[in-house]
Design a protein around this motif. Structure first.
Motif, PDB file in Angstrom:
ATOM      1  N   SER A 250       0.727  -1.285   0.028  1.00 59.70           N
ATOM      2  CA  SER A 250      -0.068  -0.240  -0.056  1.00 59.70           C
ATOM      3  C   SER A 250       0.969   1.195   0.058  1.00 59.70           C
ATOM      4  N   ALA A 251       2.201   1.143   0.450  1.00 62.18           N
ATOM      5  CA  ALA A 251       3.067   2.318   0.519  1.00 62.18           C
ATOM      6  C   ALA A 251       3.973   2.454  -0.719  1.00 62.18           C
ATOM      7  N   LEU A 252       3.445   1.685  -1.809  1.00 57.59           N
ATOM      8  CA  LEU A 252       4.547   1.506  -3.095  1.00 57.59           C
ATOM      9  C   LEU A 252       4.340   2.608  -4.113  1.00 57.59           C
ATOM     10  N   ALA A 253       5.261   3.218  -4.572  1.00 56.90           N
ATOM     11  CA  ALA A 253       4.865   4.055  -5.616  1.00 56.90           C
ATOM     12  C   ALA A 253       4.434   3.247  -6.921  1.00 56.90           C
ATOM     13  N   VAL A 254       3.951   3.841  -7.950  1.00 52.96           N
ATOM     14  CA  VAL A 254       3.661   3.296  -9.296  1.00 52.96           C
ATOM     15  C   VAL A 254       5.009   2.580 -10.000  1.00 52.96           C
ATOM     16  N   PHE A 255       4.954   1.463 -10.375  1.00 51.12           N
ATOM     17  CA  PHE A 255       6.076   0.840 -10.900  1.00 51.12           C
ATOM     18  C   PHE A 255       7.519   0.503  -9.752  1.00 51.12           C
ATOM     19  N   GLY A 256       6.885   0.512  -8.514  1.00 60.99           N
ATOM     20  CA  GLY A 256       7.663   0.460  -7.411  1.00 60.99           C
ATOM     21  C   GLY A 256       8.227  -1.130  -7.098  1.00 60.99           C
ATOM     22  N   ARG A 257       9.368  -1.088  -6.484  1.00 61.62           N
ATOM     23  CA  ARG A 257       9.892  -2.604  -6.070  1.00 61.62           C
ATOM     24  C   ARG A 257       9.941  -2.787  -4.668  1.00 61.62           C
ATOM     25  N   ILE A 258       9.882  -4.072  -4.151  1.00 61.40           N
ATOM     26  CA  ILE A 258       9.673  -4.287  -2.873  1.00 61.40           C
ATOM     27  C   ILE A 258      10.705  -5.792  -2.875  1.00 61.40           C
ATOM     28  N   ALA A 259      11.779  -5.297  -2.131  1.00 64.91           N
ATOM     29  CA  ALA A 259      12.822  -6.275  -1.809  1.00 64.91           C
ATOM     30  C   ALA A 259      12.692  -6.977  -0.436  1.00 64.91           C
ATOM     31  N   ILE A 260      12.799  -8.219  -0.315  1.00 65.30           N
ATOM     32  CA  ILE A 260      12.380  -9.041   0.772  1.00 65.30           C
ATOM     33  C   ILE A 260      13.703  -9.984   1.333  1.00 65.30           C
ATOM     34  N   ILE A 261      13.915 -10.030   2.427  1.00 64.12           N
ATOM     35  CA  ILE A 261      14.962 -10.967   2.899  1.00 64.12           C
ATOM     36  C   ILE A 261      14.633 -11.849   3.895  1.00 64.12           C
ATOM     37  N   ALA A 262      13.589 -11.839   4.470  1.00 65.83           N
ATOM     38  CA  ALA A 262      12.939 -12.632   5.449  1.00 65.83           C
ATOM     39  C   ALA A 262      11.498 -12.968   5.340  1.00 65.83           C
ATOM     40  N   ALA A 263      11.155 -13.836   6.112  1.00 67.71           N
ATOM     41  CA  ALA A 263       9.634 -14.418   6.218  1.00 67.71           C
ATOM     42  C   ALA A 263       9.145 -15.144   7.599  1.00 67.71           C
ATOM     43  N   PRO A 264       7.946 -14.975   7.864  1.00 74.65           N
ATOM     44  CA  PRO A 264       7.678 -15.751   9.167  1.00 74.65           C
ATOM     45  C   PRO A 264       8.283 -17.075   9.020  1.00 74.65           C
ATOM     46  N   VAL A 265       8.288 -18.048  10.210  1.00 69.60           N
ATOM     47  CA  VAL A 265       8.675 -19.380  10.405  1.00 69.60           C
ATOM     48  C   VAL A 265       8.208 -20.171   9.297  1.00 69.60           C
ATOM     49  N   ASN A 266       6.756 -20.060   9.149  1.00 71.15           N
ATOM     50  CA  ASN A 266       6.214 -21.149   8.147  1.00 71.15           C
ATOM     51  C   ASN A 266       6.524 -20.666   6.576  1.00 71.15           C
ATOM     52  N   GLY A 267       7.072 -19.571   6.512  1.00 72.69           N
ATOM     53  CA  GLY A 267       7.693 -19.073   5.072  1.00 72.69           C
ATOM     54  C   GLY A 267       6.296 -18.296   4.479  1.00 72.69           C
ATOM     55  N   LEU A 268       5.031 -18.292   5.024  1.00 70.44           N
ATOM     56  CA  LEU A 268       3.903 -17.662   4.177  1.00 70.44           C
ATOM     57  C   LEU A 268       3.734 -16.351   4.665  1.00 70.44           C
TER      58      LEU A 268
ATOM     59  N   GLU B 233       0.600 -13.305   3.396  1.00 68.46           N
ATOM     60  CA  GLU B 233      -0.655 -13.114   2.713  1.00 68.46           C
ATOM     61  C   GLU B 233      -0.704 -11.682   2.538  1.00 68.46           C
ATOM     62  N   PHE B 234      -0.664 -11.388   0.972  1.00 69.47           N
ATOM     63  CA  PHE B 234      -0.665  -9.826   0.778  1.00 69.47           C
ATOM     64  C   PHE B 234      -1.489  -9.558  -0.524  1.00 69.47           C
ATOM     65  N   SER B 235      -1.918  -8.464  -0.828  1.00 65.06           N
ATOM     66  CA  SER B 235      -2.852  -8.054  -2.059  1.00 65.06           C
ATOM     67  C   SER B 235      -1.995  -7.992  -3.293  1.00 65.06           C
ATOM     68  N   ALA B 236      -2.060  -9.284  -3.982  1.00 62.64           N
ATOM     69  CA  ALA B 236      -1.728  -9.374  -5.209  1.00 62.64           C
ATOM     70  C   ALA B 236      -2.309  -8.198  -6.212  1.00 62.64           C
ATOM     71  N   LEU B 237      -3.733  -7.984  -5.996  1.00 60.23           N
ATOM     72  CA  LEU B 237      -4.533  -6.872  -6.480  1.00 60.23           C
ATOM     73  C   LEU B 237      -3.547  -5.627  -6.462  1.00 60.23           C
ATOM     74  N   GLY B 238      -3.229  -5.510  -5.158  1.00 58.11           N
ATOM     75  CA  GLY B 238      -2.558  -3.892  -5.039  1.00 58.11           C
ATOM     76  C   GLY B 238      -1.234  -4.014  -5.769  1.00 58.11           C
ATOM     77  N   LEU B 239      -0.518  -4.877  -5.649  1.00 65.50           N
ATOM     78  CA  LEU B 239       0.790  -5.054  -6.416  1.00 65.50           C
ATOM     79  C   LEU B 239       0.648  -4.827  -7.873  1.00 65.50           C
ATOM     80  N   TYR B 240      -0.140  -5.605  -8.635  1.00 63.82           N
ATOM     81  CA  TYR B 240      -0.183  -5.640 -10.105  1.00 63.82           C
ATOM     82  C   TYR B 240      -0.987  -4.434 -10.268  1.00 63.82           C
ATOM     83  N   ARG B 241      -1.790  -3.797  -9.802  1.00 66.32           N
ATOM     84  CA  ARG B 241      -2.343  -2.323 -10.215  1.00 66.32           C
ATOM     85  C   ARG B 241      -1.142  -1.338 -10.241  1.00 66.32           C
ATOM     86  N   LYS B 242      -0.569  -1.450  -9.438  1.00 71.92           N
ATOM     87  CA  LYS B 242       0.725  -0.704  -9.244  1.00 71.92           C
ATOM     88  C   LYS B 242       1.793  -0.730 -10.143  1.00 71.92           C
TER      89      LYS B 242
END
Length: 319
Positions: free
Chosen positions: A224-242, A244-253
């Motif tokens: 939700s804080a990302l600019a249009v055509f922005g990039r999110i880099a990740i290096i970590a995840a919860p213990v189960n590796g999963l 849940e985020f808005s794919a709709l929000g990501l691809y619309r931007k």
């Protein structure tokens, strides 16, 4: 030589101080007398069995700084530093008095860094370098780091500042914010996920062009804080590796996700990274690390336990 070694995984009690033969470099390798070796959380996880491809028995440790005592003439006697995925997992690592690595797997140590300082930077800085490189942080990039108080987050902000990016730090505690503000960074306090976008937009009205989540928990809010055509880099995840985020929000931007994993890079690849940003320490553009805790190799077992217990102070083992 003296070294830390484990023959089984699953318990830090399996790590022992051992007397082992000094390794002999093969053709194309160098023998490094280790002067200092960084202790990273991944080293602890290795002993605990989190990396199933590790072969046993094994000397752990990825980061090192030392002196080349055998190898090509142009490297003999040189002060070097290094890190890489080929150390500590299928080949013996740096938590020992001596270490063999490919000749192309070491870089000349920056003159302004002591051995201890250089040994503290390998994994954090190569991870951060990969993140800013692959998420295309350049001059003017609006760059947000979530979990900016950690080793990788701090390194990413310093590297982004060198590149001329606009840097915004996000942390949980007021004292962390104060420390970063004293270093000249703009800071927001992480509170509720649904307020992150508004907090970021108060600083970056069009959103952050690159968001680096070092925590593993803020990816849904980051979209939700990302600019249009922005990039999110990740290096970590919860213990189960999963997550849940808005794919709709990501691809619309038109947004992109960039996974960052330092274990994809061997010593040779990491040496090329160290050569690229190492010069920034010598010219004063990157900060020299402080607040490092030195411990003799003989106290390595206690140091591993401290890191496993959540200690945030960077530990450097001195063989």
């Amino acid at each position: 030589m003296k070294a830390l070694q484990f023959n089984r995984t699953g318990d830090l009690a399996n790590l022992q101080l051992a007397e082992l033969p000094t390794p002999v470099p093969a053709t194309g390798q160098v023998l490094v007398q280790v002067k200092a070796a960084g202790l990273n959380p991944s080293d602890v996880k290795n002993v605990l069995g989190r990396f199933p491809y590790t072969t046993l028995p094994r000397v752990p440790g990825r980061d090192f700084a030392g002196v080349v005592i055998e190898g090509p003439a142009d490297l003999l006697g040189q002060e070097v530093w290094g890190t890489g995925s080929d150390l500590g997992f299928k080949n013996d690592g740096s938590h020992a008095q001596y270490l063999t690595v490919p000749a192309e797997g070491v870089a000349l140590k920056p003159r302004k860094l002591s051995f201890t300082q250089a040994a503290s930077l390998g994994v954090p800085y190569t991870t951060a370098w990969d993140a800013v490189e692959r998420s295309q942080v350049t001059r003017g990039t609006r760059f947000l780091v979530l979990g900016a108080n950690g080793a990788v987050g701090s390194a990413a902000m310093a590297l982004a500042r060198v590149r001329g990016a606009e840097v915004l730090a996000a942390v949980r505690r007021p004292e962390q914010a104060q420390a970063l503000q004293a270093q000249g960074y703009q800071v927001i306090l992480l509170d509720q996920a649904d307020t992150l976008a508004a907090q970021v937009e108060a600083v970056f009205p069009a959103g952050a062009e690159v968001i680096f989540d070092t925590t593993g928990f803020w990816l849904p809010a980051a979209v939700s804080a990302l600019a249009v055509f922005g990039r999110i880099a990740i290096i970590a995840a919860p213990v189960n590796g999963l997550v849940e985020f808005s794919a709709l929000g990501l691809y619309r931007k038109g947004g992109s996700l960039v996974g960052v994993n330092s274990l994809l890079y061997n010593c040779a690849a990491c040496a090329r990274m160290l050569e690229q940003f190492g010069r920034y320490f010598d010219n004063g553009m990157l900060p020299v690390p402080t607040d490092l805790l030195e411990a003799p190799l003989s106290e390595g077992l206690a140091a591993y336990a401290d890191v496993n217990g959540g200690s945030s102070q960077k530990v450097i083992l001195l063989p």
